[in-house]
Write a protein that holds these residues in place. Structure first.
Motif, short mmCIF file in Angstrom:
data_model
loop_
_atom_site.label_atom_id
_atom_site.label_comp_id
_atom_site.label_asym_id
_atom_site.label_seq_id
_atom_site.Cartn_x
_atom_site.Cartn_y
_atom_site.Cartn_z
N ILE A 1 0.86 -1.18 0.00
CA ILE A 1 0.00 0.00 0.00
C ILE A 1 0.90 1.23 0.00
N ALA A 2 0.56 2.19 -0.86
CA ALA A 2 1.40 3.37 -0.95
C ALA A 2 0.57 4.62 -1.21
N HIS A 3 0.89 5.68 -0.50
CA HIS A 3 0.37 7.00 -0.82
C HIS A 3 1.35 7.72 -1.73
N ARG A 4 2.64 7.54 -1.45
CA ARG A 4 3.68 8.16 -2.28
C ARG A 4 3.97 7.22 -3.45
N LEU A 5 3.59 7.65 -4.62
CA LEU A 5 3.67 6.78 -5.79
C LEU A 5 5.08 6.46 -6.21
N ASN A 6 6.04 7.29 -5.85
CA ASN A 6 7.43 6.99 -6.22
C ASN A 6 7.96 5.75 -5.51
N THR A 7 7.31 5.28 -4.45
CA THR A 7 7.77 4.09 -3.75
C THR A 7 7.36 2.80 -4.44
#
Length: 185
Positions: free
Chosen positions: A140-146
């Motif tokens: 799960i990610a909010h920061r798409l670069n991860t």
């Protein structure tokens, strides 16, 4: 699959939700807070059970699995009350170390870099990238670069997957995923 929290039965969190994760692949779940990403991971961990539909691991409905098989005795390291003596980065490193030691077939990651300082992010992300190899991972990610390097990205909106593909494909489609990515840059 359909799901509403027991305390808010009339508010559907997920509906018409369908997602297939192939063995030994990595998938990123993205969207804003409250869209149901963590609920999906909660299903796999059996914190919740689906009301309609099913969740299967290797073709077996997880409701038929014994929950106790996944619960092991934790490490007894004294870290202060609720880990208060540890920084966010140190807590994340301990979680990653436990995952490496347990060597799970399925790895669930919920906002791995959300509580750590800028200096630790690169180290933690590199460790996560290493442990994701050859195992099924849902991140799960909010920061798409991860999640640039995952095999597939599922963009969740209105309780269902509305876009799915590689990071590059979704960026080129100029849909909701690329719009969210544009807001983050």
């Amino acid at each position: 699959m359909i799901f509403a929290y027991p305390c808010r039965p009339k508010t559907l969190v997920l509906h018409q939700f369908s997602l297939e994760v192939k063995p030994s692949t990595n998938i990123g779940l993205v969207r804003n807070s409250g869209c149901g990403k963590s609920v999906v991971v909660g299903f796999i961990q059996r914190f919740y059970d689906v009301e309609i539909g099913s969740i299967k691991v290797d073709g077996v409905d997880i409701r038929k699995l014994d929950v106790q098989w996944a619960l092991k005795e934790g490490f007894e390291t004294e870290c202060g009350n609720r880990g208060i003596q540890l920084s966010g980065g140190q807590k994340q490193r301990i979680v990653i170390a436990r995952a490496i030691i347990r060597n799970p077939r399925i790895l669930l990651l919920d906002e791995v870099n959300s509580t750590i300082d800028v200096q630790s992010k690169q180290v933690v992300q590199e460790a996560v990238d290493r442990i994701m190899v050859e195992r099924t991972t849902i991140e799960i990610a909010h920061r798409l670069n991860t999640i640039k390097n995952v095999d597939s990205v599922a963009f969740i909106a209105n309780g269902k997957v509305v876009e799915q593909g590689t990071y590059a494909l979704l960026m080129n489609q100029k849909g909701p995923f690329s719009k969210l990515a544009g807001l983050q840059t």
